[in-house]
Write a protein that holds these residues in place. Structure first.
Motif, PDB file in Angstrom:
ATOM      1  N   ARG A 155      -2.935  -7.838 -15.204  1.00 44.29           N
ATOM      2  CA  ARG A 155      -1.459  -8.142 -15.773  1.00 44.29           C
ATOM      3  C   ARG A 155      -1.078  -9.177 -14.933  1.00 44.29           C
ATOM      4  NH1 ARG A 155       2.217  -2.850 -17.243  1.00 44.29           N
ATOM      5  NH2 ARG A 155       1.114  -2.108 -18.634  1.00 44.29           N
ATOM      6  N   LEU A 156      -0.950  -9.236 -13.695  1.00 42.65           N
ATOM      7  CA  LEU A 156      -0.311 -10.027 -12.787  1.00 42.65           C
ATOM      8  C   LEU A 156      -0.920 -11.549 -13.015  1.00 42.65           C
ATOM      9  CD1 LEU A 156       1.152 -11.171 -10.260  1.00 42.65           C
ATOM     10  CD2 LEU A 156      -0.690 -10.381  -8.793  1.00 42.65           C
ATOM     11  N   LEU A 157      -2.498 -11.649 -12.973  1.00 47.92           N
ATOM     12  CA  LEU A 157      -2.988 -12.763 -12.840  1.00 47.92           C
ATOM     13  C   LEU A 157      -3.549 -13.236 -14.319  1.00 47.92           C
ATOM     14  CD1 LEU A 157      -5.493 -12.151 -10.292  1.00 47.92           C
ATOM     15  CD2 LEU A 157      -3.512 -13.304  -9.903  1.00 47.92           C
ATOM     16  N   GLY A 158      -3.301 -12.494 -15.461  1.00 47.54           N
ATOM     17  CA  GLY A 158      -3.403 -12.824 -16.814  1.00 47.54           C
ATOM     18  C   GLY A 158      -5.050 -12.860 -17.025  1.00 47.54           C
ATOM     19  N   GLU A 159      -5.840 -12.507 -15.970  1.00 53.58           N
ATOM     20  CA  GLU A 159      -7.307 -12.729 -16.608  1.00 53.58           C
ATOM     21  C   GLU A 159      -7.917 -11.199 -15.826  1.00 53.58           C
ATOM     22  OE1 GLU A 159      -9.386 -15.407 -14.082  1.00 53.58           O
ATOM     23  OE2 GLU A 159      -7.798 -15.988 -12.738  1.00 53.58           O
ATOM     24  N   GLU A 203       5.252 -17.991   3.131  1.00 51.99           N
ATOM     25  CA  GLU A 203       6.336 -18.231   2.408  1.00 51.99           C
ATOM     26  C   GLU A 203       6.411 -17.868   0.979  1.00 51.99           C
ATOM     27  OE1 GLU A 203       3.664 -22.250   2.792  1.00 51.99           O
ATOM     28  OE2 GLU A 203       4.537 -20.403   4.162  1.00 51.99           O
ATOM     29  N   LEU A 204       5.108 -17.486   0.427  1.00 52.12           N
ATOM     30  CA  LEU A 204       5.182 -17.219  -0.665  1.00 52.12           C
ATOM     31  C   LEU A 204       5.036 -15.481  -0.976  1.00 52.12           C
ATOM     32  CD1 LEU A 204       1.990 -19.361  -2.216  1.00 52.12           C
ATOM     33  CD2 LEU A 204       4.505 -19.757  -2.244  1.00 52.12           C
ATOM     34  N   GLY A 205       5.034 -14.931   0.172  1.00 51.26           N
ATOM     35  CA  GLY A 205       4.848 -13.484   0.080  1.00 51.26           C
ATOM     36  C   GLY A 205       6.039 -12.794  -0.678  1.00 51.26           C
ATOM     37  N   PRO A 206       6.985 -13.090  -0.566  1.00 50.19           N
ATOM     38  CA  PRO A 206       8.395 -12.149  -1.396  1.00 50.19           C
ATOM     39  C   PRO A 206       7.915 -12.320  -2.707  1.00 50.19           C
ATOM     40  CG  PRO A 206       9.267 -13.361   0.658  1.00 50.19           C
ATOM     41  CD  PRO A 206       7.800 -13.849   0.379  1.00 50.19           C
ATOM     42  N   ARG A 207       7.784 -13.539  -3.312  1.00 48.33           N
ATOM     43  CA  ARG A 207       7.646 -13.661  -4.732  1.00 48.33           C
ATOM     44  C   ARG A 207       6.263 -13.167  -5.224  1.00 48.33           C
ATOM     45  NH1 ARG A 207       7.683 -20.211  -5.398  1.00 48.33           N
ATOM     46  NH2 ARG A 207       7.801 -19.612  -7.744  1.00 48.33           N
ATOM     47  N   PHE A 209       4.871 -10.651  -3.934  1.00 50.98           N
ATOM     48  CA  PHE A 209       5.170  -9.275  -3.763  1.00 50.98           C
ATOM     49  C   PHE A 209       6.089  -8.690  -4.999  1.00 50.98           C
ATOM     50  CE2 PHE A 209       7.322  -5.325  -2.720  1.00 50.98           C
ATOM     51  CZ  PHE A 209       6.427  -4.622  -1.899  1.00 50.98           C
ATOM     52  N   ASP A 210       7.115  -9.424  -5.432  1.00 51.34           N
ATOM     53  CA  ASP A 210       7.964  -9.099  -6.470  1.00 51.34           C
ATOM     54  C   ASP A 210       7.042  -9.081  -7.854  1.00 51.34           C
ATOM     55  OD1 ASP A 210      10.481  -8.116  -7.564  1.00 51.34           O
ATOM     56  OD2 ASP A 210      10.463 -10.060  -8.643  1.00 51.34           O
ATOM     57  N   ALA A 211       6.087 -10.136  -7.830  1.00 52.61           N
ATOM     58  CA  ALA A 211       5.340 -10.370  -9.104  1.00 52.61           C
ATOM     59  C   ALA A 211       4.351  -9.157  -9.322  1.00 52.61           C
ATOM     60  CB  ALA A 211       4.702 -11.655  -8.980  1.00 52.61           C
ATOM     61  N   VAL A 212       3.920  -8.800  -8.283  1.00 51.27           N
ATOM     62  CA  VAL A 212       3.057  -7.447  -8.416  1.00 51.27           C
ATOM     63  C   VAL A 212       3.714  -6.093  -8.808  1.00 51.27           C
ATOM     64  CG1 VAL A 212       1.397  -5.890  -7.101  1.00 51.27           C
ATOM     65  CG2 VAL A 212       1.406  -8.473  -6.633  1.00 51.27           C
ATOM     66  N   TYR A 213       4.991  -6.426  -8.199  1.00 52.76           N
ATOM     67  CA  TYR A 213       5.749  -4.983  -8.552  1.00 52.76           C
ATOM     68  C   TYR A 213       6.388  -5.100 -10.024  1.00 52.76           C
ATOM     69  CZ  TYR A 213       9.897  -1.747  -8.344  1.00 52.76           C
ATOM     70  OH  TYR A 213      10.559  -0.816  -8.585  1.00 52.76           O
ATOM     71  N   GLN A 214       6.828  -6.225 -10.613  1.00 52.82           N
ATOM     72  CA  GLN A 214       6.794  -6.269 -11.901  1.00 52.82           C
ATOM     73  C   GLN A 214       5.822  -5.942 -13.028  1.00 52.82           C
ATOM     74  OE1 GLN A 214      10.003  -6.151 -12.595  1.00 52.82           O
ATOM     75  NE2 GLN A 214      10.666  -6.895 -10.372  1.00 52.82           N
ATOM     76  N   ALA A 215       4.687  -6.391 -12.424  1.00 54.71           N
ATOM     77  CA  ALA A 215       3.389  -6.304 -13.361  1.00 54.71           C
ATOM     78  C   ALA A 215       3.007  -4.937 -13.138  1.00 54.71           C
ATOM     79  CB  ALA A 215       2.190  -7.083 -12.542  1.00 54.71           C
ATOM     80  N   GLY A 216       3.320  -4.139 -12.181  1.00 54.17           N
ATOM     81  CA  GLY A 216       2.975  -2.660 -12.353  1.00 54.17           C
ATOM     82  C   GLY A 216       4.022  -1.619 -12.866  1.00 54.17           C
ATOM     83  N   GLN A 217       5.304  -2.334 -13.700  1.00 54.34           N
ATOM     84  CA  GLN A 217       5.975  -1.518 -14.322  1.00 54.34           C
ATOM     85  C   GLN A 217       5.230  -0.616 -15.359  1.00 54.34           C
ATOM     86  OE1 GLN A 217       9.005  -0.987 -12.853  1.00 54.34           O
ATOM     87  NE2 GLN A 217       8.138  -2.221 -11.428  1.00 54.34           N
ATOM     88  N   GLY A 218       5.334   0.449 -15.388  1.00 54.56           N
ATOM     89  CA  GLY A 218       4.904   1.488 -16.636  1.00 54.56           C
ATOM     90  C   GLY A 218       3.303   2.116 -15.933  1.00 54.56           C
ATOM     91  N   LEU A 219       2.933   1.469 -14.794  1.00 52.70           N
ATOM     92  CA  LEU A 219       1.632   1.894 -14.499  1.00 52.70           C
ATOM     93  C   LEU A 219       1.750   2.666 -13.054  1.00 52.70           C
ATOM     94  CD1 LEU A 219      -0.504  -1.328 -15.042  1.00 52.70           C
ATOM     95  CD2 LEU A 219      -0.797   0.883 -16.403  1.00 52.70           C
ATOM     96  N   GLY A 220       2.803   3.163 -12.861  1.00 52.74           N
ATOM     97  CA  GLY A 220       3.030   4.167 -11.636  1.00 52.74           C
ATOM     98  C   GLY A 220       2.980   3.436 -10.347  1.00 52.74           C
TER      99      GLY A 220
END
Length: 448
Positions: A155-159, A203-207, A209-220
């Motif tokens: 979901r995160l990567l779109g592939e 420097e990309l870490g926080p963004r 991390f949050d992108a993974v978290y958002q991609a995981g919504q509904g997947l526990g």
């Protein structure tokens, strides 16, 4: 961002609903994210998301002498190693005790990277005669583990990325974050289940991390922190430096007094606790055989500590097992808190001492005779058991063997806790390397 006015490296977002952050191992980390119970279930039923190992620098070794340098440090054979794959390297001191261990990546014929490890290679490079150049950079290291982790990443990567084999690496692009291919995906993890890591510039870490978290919504997906970190390793059967044992650098005066490594010399996890004499460092060190890593040793090359390890290989005296603690005795520890007199040392859930706690060592006996040492006490919410890793005499390591863990602090009141040797690893779910990827639903609607 700072904690107590001390600037720290930031690799996670400042979520308003995350109750506790901590400053550990060189960076700002989550201590408890979505609740320790939910977090400890995540790598079994959903997705575990953590950045606990961000902070220690990524070390790059390059040059014509790089591979030989790693070979002299590692018990592993580093010549049978495909470009673009990872190895877990174990490095010793002269006495055969583990000085450090960590994941290493081979990028090309003469370039290697060493991750999330004590800086033993940097220290040893100061006295090498080999042509090797060492550079360091700060990176984020995000762990994504559990049965839905692959769906989350797709979901995160779109592939689809199910072609990434165990220990393999692939450059990926996180949409809207960084440059193309600036992040790498690796199928590796210590959770004992399907697991991946994302790594890239800090420097990309926080963004990310949050992108993974958002991609995981509904997947526990659950944001997990240091509070549950040792639960992961104890259930998954992976001893960890500074968590279940100490690096032997504590006996190396050159390392401990080196100005560059003072942070590590005073690192969390160095405090010695438990019923074993606090002055006994040996009880808190491990050899590769004691950590169940003796199989990695290849005596086809010279490396630091080879003579000691080769002697031990003839008849390894101990190995690591899982101990399941007697529930009645565990409850008795709590009961003592409500009785007059000196109480037993209390348990802090889910781990005691709280992680990292590599300096903890409890005596293990059979019929009053010492047979081993138990590390951090871990409450497994998934199994509703108190368990621990114990380095134990080989002839006492059979499943079903009954032992006694001496719970408490040296010189204070000790509670004899009955325990039983159980399976190792304790987690009885499909492992990462054996996971049936074809059984995982796709995280994208179409492939690219």
């Amino acid at each position: 961002m700072s904690i107590d006015n001390v600037p720290v490296l930031v690799d996670v977002p400042a979520y308003p609903d995350v109750p506790t952050y901590t400053n550990l191992v060189g960076g700002l980390h989550i201590w408890e994210g979505d609740g320790w119970k939910e977090e400890s279930l995540s790598w079994k039923i959903g997705t575990y998301l953590a950045s606990n190992l961000s902070g220690p620098q990524e070390l790059t070794l390059r040059g014509p002498g790089a591979q030989e340098f790693l070979s002299r440090l590692s018990i592993n054979n580093v010549y049978k190693w495909k470009v673009g794959t990872s190895k877990h390297l174990v490095m010793l001191d002269d006495n055969g005790y583990i000085a450090t261990h960590g994941l290493s990546v081979r990028d090309n014929e003469d370039t290697f990277r060493h991750l999330a490890s004590w800086p033993w290679p940097i220290y040893k490079a100061e006295s090498t005669d080999l042509d090797v150049e060492l550079t360091v950079r700060n990176i984020f290291l995000i762990q994504v583990a559990g049965p839905t982790s692959l769906q989350v990443l797709e979901r995160l990567l779109g592939e689809q990325v199910r072609d990434v084999a165990f220990l393999a690496i692939k450059d990926v692009t996180v949409p809207g974050i960084g440059e193309a291919g600036e992040v790498e995906l690796s199928r590796i993890g210590m959770a004992g289940t399907l697991a991946y890591e994302l790594r890239g510039p800090l420097e990309l870490g926080p963004r990310v991390f949050d992108a993974v978290y958002q991609a995981g919504q509904g997947l526990g997906i659950k944001r997990s922190g240091w509070r549950t970190y040792v639960v992961n390793h104890t259930e998954g059967g992976f001893p960890q430096i500074s968590c279940t044992f100490l690096p032997s650098v504590y006996e190396d005066d050159g390392f401990m007094t080196h100005p560059q490594f003072s942070l590590f010399g005073n690192a969390a996890g160095s405090e010695r606790t438990g019923s074993v004499d606090h002055q006994d460092l040996r009880a808190r060190f491990r050899t590769p055989f004691e950590a169940n890593w003796g199989w990695m040793a290849k005596f086809d090359h010279e490396f630091i500590g080879r003579a000691a390890l080769e002697a031990e290989a003839v008849k390894p005296p101990r190995k690591t097992v899982t101990l399941r603690w007697n529930k009645e005795d565990v409850v008795d520890v709590f009961r003592s808190q409500f009785e007059p007199g000196e109480e037993y040392r209390n348990f802090e859930f889910p781990t005691t001492p709280q992680s990292p706690a590599g300096g903890h060592a409890d005596l293990v006996t059979i019929d009053g005779k010492p047979v081993g040492v138990s590390s951090t006490a871990v409450y497994s919410y998934f199994y509703r058991e108190m368990i621990s890793h114990s380095t134990i005499d080989l002839d006492k390591a059979e499943i079903g063997t009954e032992v006694v863990v001496h719970w408490g602090e040296f010189g204070k009141r000790i509670k004899p806790v009955r325990a039983t040797v159980e399976r190792f690893p304790y987690l009885d779910l499909p492992s990462n390397k054996d996971y049936d990827i074809d059984s995982v639903p796709s995280g994208v609607t179409s492939t690219k």
